[in-house]
Write an enzyme that holds these catalytic residues in place. Structure first.
Site, PDB file in Angstrom:
ATOM      1  N   LYS A  36     -38.315   3.051  41.325  1.00  0.00           N
ATOM      2  CA  LYS A  36     -37.460   3.127  40.126  1.00  0.00           C
ATOM      3  C   LYS A  36     -36.994   1.788  39.657  1.00  0.00           C
ATOM      4  O   LYS A  36     -36.267   1.474  39.004  1.00  0.00           O
ATOM      5  CB  LYS A  36     -36.379   3.973  40.332  1.00  0.00           C
ATOM      6  CG  LYS A  36     -36.628   5.612  40.479  1.00  0.00           C
ATOM      7  CD  LYS A  36     -35.683   6.494  40.431  1.00  0.00           C
ATOM      8  CE  LYS A  36     -36.302   7.962  40.570  1.00  0.00           C
ATOM      9  NZ  LYS A  36     -35.242   8.870  40.514  1.00  0.00           N
TER      10      LYS A  36
ATOM     11  N   HIS B  87     -18.484  15.724  65.254  1.00  0.00           N
ATOM     12  CA  HIS B  87     -19.101  14.362  65.156  1.00  0.00           C
ATOM     13  C   HIS B  87     -19.834  14.420  66.521  1.00  0.00           C
ATOM     14  O   HIS B  87     -19.616  14.833  67.816  1.00  0.00           O
ATOM     15  CB  HIS B  87     -18.131  13.412  65.359  1.00  0.00           C
ATOM     16  CG  HIS B  87     -17.341  13.167  64.183  1.00  0.00           C
ATOM     17  ND1 HIS B  87     -16.078  12.445  64.133  1.00  0.00           N
ATOM     18  CD2 HIS B  87     -17.639  13.657  62.925  1.00  0.00           C
ATOM     19  CE1 HIS B  87     -15.594  12.474  62.933  1.00  0.00           C
ATOM     20  NE2 HIS B  87     -16.406  13.277  62.014  1.00  0.00           N
TER      21      HIS B  87
ATOM     22  N   GLU C 127     -10.507   9.533  68.420  1.00  0.00           N
ATOM     23  CA  GLU C 127     -10.765  10.882  69.121  1.00  0.00           C
ATOM     24  C   GLU C 127     -11.378  11.091  70.419  1.00  0.00           C
ATOM     25  O   GLU C 127     -11.590  10.111  71.043  1.00  0.00           O
ATOM     26  CB  GLU C 127     -11.699  11.557  67.825  1.00  0.00           C
ATOM     27  CG  GLU C 127     -13.123  11.091  67.532  1.00  0.00           C
ATOM     28  CD  GLU C 127     -13.803  11.638  66.398  1.00  0.00           C
ATOM     29  OE1 GLU C 127     -13.144  11.928  65.372  1.00  0.00           O
ATOM     30  OE2 GLU C 127     -14.946  11.661  66.268  1.00  0.00           O
TER      31      GLU C 127
ATOM     32  N   GLY D 222     -30.024   9.129  44.152  1.00  0.00           N
ATOM     33  CA  GLY D 222     -29.892  10.236  44.724  1.00  0.00           C
ATOM     34  C   GLY D 222     -28.505  10.941  44.522  1.00  0.00           C
ATOM     35  O   GLY D 222     -27.829  10.362  43.911  1.00  0.00           O
TER      36      GLY D 222
END
Lengths: 289, 382
Positions: A43, A248, A210, A18
């Site tokens: 793959k 977040h 946080e 990716g």
């Protein structure tokens, strides 16, 4: 010495072909990490960068290469299944970088991983790095240096900022762990503090929290009662308004709980040296080494 | 994502929870017709905004005639509650109340699982109950593999009622509420108050559902419930560009990569005596277009006196951000001083790009923030 990641880490990259997975697989290889396998269904049989064999399943990758750690870069809607797959394949450490994983998915994935005896870090995290040895995730290698400071953080770029300030001041790190900013994460502050306390090379710990939740308060309690090593702490979001999600999913002040003030007070009560701003990390750590 | 009470009531009703009928009205005349259609002697007219404390703010009123419903709706529509303008009211029959309870489901971080909470002290803010009388809140952690088991629901319901007929109704509601919570991809689903009527029926009088934003991609029906009319237009525009923007009241506009660093930057603005105008996270892989949109949103805020960029390049490339800044200044007038701090991936290229148009970049976060605060205060130009 270090925690969670070391010279024995053998890494399988889930989603290696990716956009994000391939970019960071190259970065991890360049850093010297033992990237032994990649997984992209369909793959299998191909090779990544002429060096890393690609498999259709994690189980096959583990069986053929002895991978013991996995890092996940798949889109959020596939992330929970990627975690289940890694756990089923017997991987001991699963690091999920993917951002935007539904919280209810994590209520299923976490107990599953725990039931297999594996450790999950993340999701929505930058991963971890043991400077000079191995990096698993996306933390830029050039801002880190080997040394005696353990770093654990709920954030990404704020971690880089703090680590960069440490490194510039000649304060290297044993391991830097980004545990992620979501409400449900696999590895908590306390898990990392426990590991740093047991790691002979770590002489001081920097903990970056946080707003939102009570993980920092619980960590402070742990520091007060169970840790002997010095801890320096920071809480982001002192100016955040209540009731708004600050980027977040986990960074939200609900009612009167989860505020920065409450967390900083808990740190102080626990004897943790509180940084008022990121630059304070250098003098506070130096005083304690 | 927050949804309105009337939308949450529909989700719960679909799940089989007894919810009294209600009609949404956007005008006072519609409120009058709503009461006529309901055909009841008394209705409650309730402001539909994403905020608690509506009653205290005067957004919930009892009407005893269609004319009064019209008059009260006229007062409530257009009023502001916690900076949100009321554009709709919900008209519901007034219910006779014998007792009020609280029931809710929430994702609990500590146990990493959903938790069902009940309290016989309903009708008021549950956080107040938790703070003052925590012993009146009862919890059950749910294993998501099995859901809320019947005996667990019964045990919780016995905390609310003595009468077994009510207990059975409440237990049934709890199980349905848990299923509605899971089906909606919610992070919170609550009924406050859950009411027992004098006739012994247990019904949901109010409903609140908060949906996990990360669920919206795979739940288009839930995503369609978003009401952008009640959101800040700049925040809606930002979301469309995959930016996270939250408007605040200060004058230092902030543009940062990463949520944690964005918060820390706002905090540092305050530390140096300034006030942040916003939270803005341009995210991980920020292409120049995102930066252009970010600058457009920040400059649209008339309060902003200085714009501060704080970029720590990891996945984000500093040259992408620099290109975005330059493109933006060509596309529209950025008539406020910009203070730029960037370090990390492709920092040198970024500095070259900025210097090419006569702009400077700092590498130190503290220096940049301090300068932005001074500039916003009318001090030295950047």
């Amino acid at each position: 010495m270090s925690i969670f990641v070391n010279q024995d880490t053998r890494l399988v990259v889930q989603g290696i072909t990716g956009r994000d997975g391939s970019f960071h697989a190259r970065q991890m290889l360049a850093y010297g990490t033992k990237v032994v396998a990649g997984v992209t269904p369909g793959k299998g049989g191909q090779t990544f960068e002429g060096a890393v064999p690609i498999f259709n399943t994690v189980a096959e990758a583990v069986e053929r290469t002895g991978a013991n750690t996995s890092v996940i870069y798949v889109p959020a809607r596939f992330a929970a299944d990627a975690i289940f797959e890694a756990a089923d394949a017997g991987v001991a450490l699963i690091v999920c970088i993917s951002e935007g994983v539904p919280v209810l998915d994590m209520t299923r994935a976490y107990p599953y991983v725990a039931g297999k005896g594996a450790r999950l870090i993340g999701p929505n995290c930058p991963g971890l790095i043991t400077p000079g040895v191995a990096k698993v995730g996306i933390i830029p290698g050039q801002i880190c240096a080997p040394g005696p400071v353990g770093v654990v953080s709920r954030s990404g770029t704020l971690t880089y900022e703090v680590v960069y300030q440490l490194t510039r001041a000649g304060l290297g790190q044993t391991t830097c762990v980004g545990i992620g900013g979501d409400p449900i994460i696999g590895t908590s502050f306390i898990d990392c503090l426990t590991a740093f306390e047991a790691d002979p090379a770590t002489r001081a710990v920097v903990m970056i929290g946080e707003i939102g939740g009570t993980d920092e308060q619980n960590a402070a309690e742990f520091v007060a009662t169970r840790m002997h090593k010095p801890v320096v702490g920071f809480i982001a979001g002192q100016t955040a308004p209540p009731g708004r999600r600050m980027g977040h999913a986990g960074a939200i002040i609900s009612g009167s709980s989860g505020t920065a003030a409450e967390k900083m007070a808990a740190f102080e009560r626990a004897g943790i040296a509180v940084m008022k701003r990121p630059a304070d990390v250098v003098p506070l750590v130096k005083q304690r080494l | 994502m927050n949804i309105h009470e009337y939308q949450a009531r529909e989700l719960l009703a679909k799940a089989g929870i007894p919810v009294p009928p209600g009609i949404v009205a956007a005008t006072a005349a519609e409120a009058r017709r709503a009461m006529e259609r309901l055909g009841v002697p008394k209705v409650v007219v309730k402001a539909q905004v994403h905020a608690g404390g509506r009653g205290k703010a005067g957004g919930v009123k009892l009407a005893e005639s269609p004319a009064q419903a019209e008059q009260l709706a006229g007062q409530i529509l257009g009023m502001t509650i916690k900076a949100l303008t009321v554009t709709r009211v919900l008209v519901v029959p007034a219910t006779d109340i014998a007792s009020e309870a609280y029931v809710g489901v929430v994702v609990d971080r500590a146990s990493r699982a959903p938790v069902v909470m009940v309290s016989p002290a309903g009708g008021i803010d549950i956080e107040e109950v938790a703070a003052r009388t925590p012993e009146k809140i009862f919890r059950q952690t749910v294993d998501t593999r099995y859901g809320l088991l019947p005996h667990q629901a019964m045990a919780l319901a016995f905390r609310l009622y003595d009468d077994v007929a009510k207990v059975r109704q409440a237990a049934d509601i709890l199980q349905k509420l848990y299923r509605a919570f899971v089906d909606a991809g919610a992070s919170l689903a609550e009924i406050n108050p859950l009411v027992a009527t004098p006739a012994g029926a247990v019904v949901a009088l109010d409903a609140k559902v908060v949906v996990d934003d990360n669920e919206l991609e795979r739940r288009p029906d839930i995503a369609a419930l978003r009401d952008v009319a009640v959101e800040n237009p700049a925040e809606v525009e930002a979301r469309g560009a995959s930016l996270t923007y939250i408007k605040l009241d200060g004058n230092v506009g902030c543009c940062v990569n990463g949520a944690g660093l964005a918060m820390a930057t706002m905090d540092l603005v305050k530390y140096y005596g300034g006030e942040p105008a916003n939270f803005l996270d341009i995210g991980g892989s920020s292409n120049p277009d995102k930066v252009v949109t970010a600058l457009k949103i920040i400059t649209a805020d008339p309060k902003v006196k200085a714009i501060l960029f704080n970029i720590f390049g990891g996945i984000t490339r500093c040259d992408d951000v620099a290109n975005g800044i330059v493109t933006a200044t060509r596309k529209f007038a950025v008539d406020r001083p910009i203070i730029i701090r960037l370090t990390g991936t492709n920092e040198r290229e970024a500095v070259r790009i900025l210097e090419g148009v006569g702009m400077r970049a700092l590498t130190d976060m503290d220096a940049a923030v301090e300068q932005a605060v001074q500039v916003a205060k009318g001090g030295a130009a950047a």
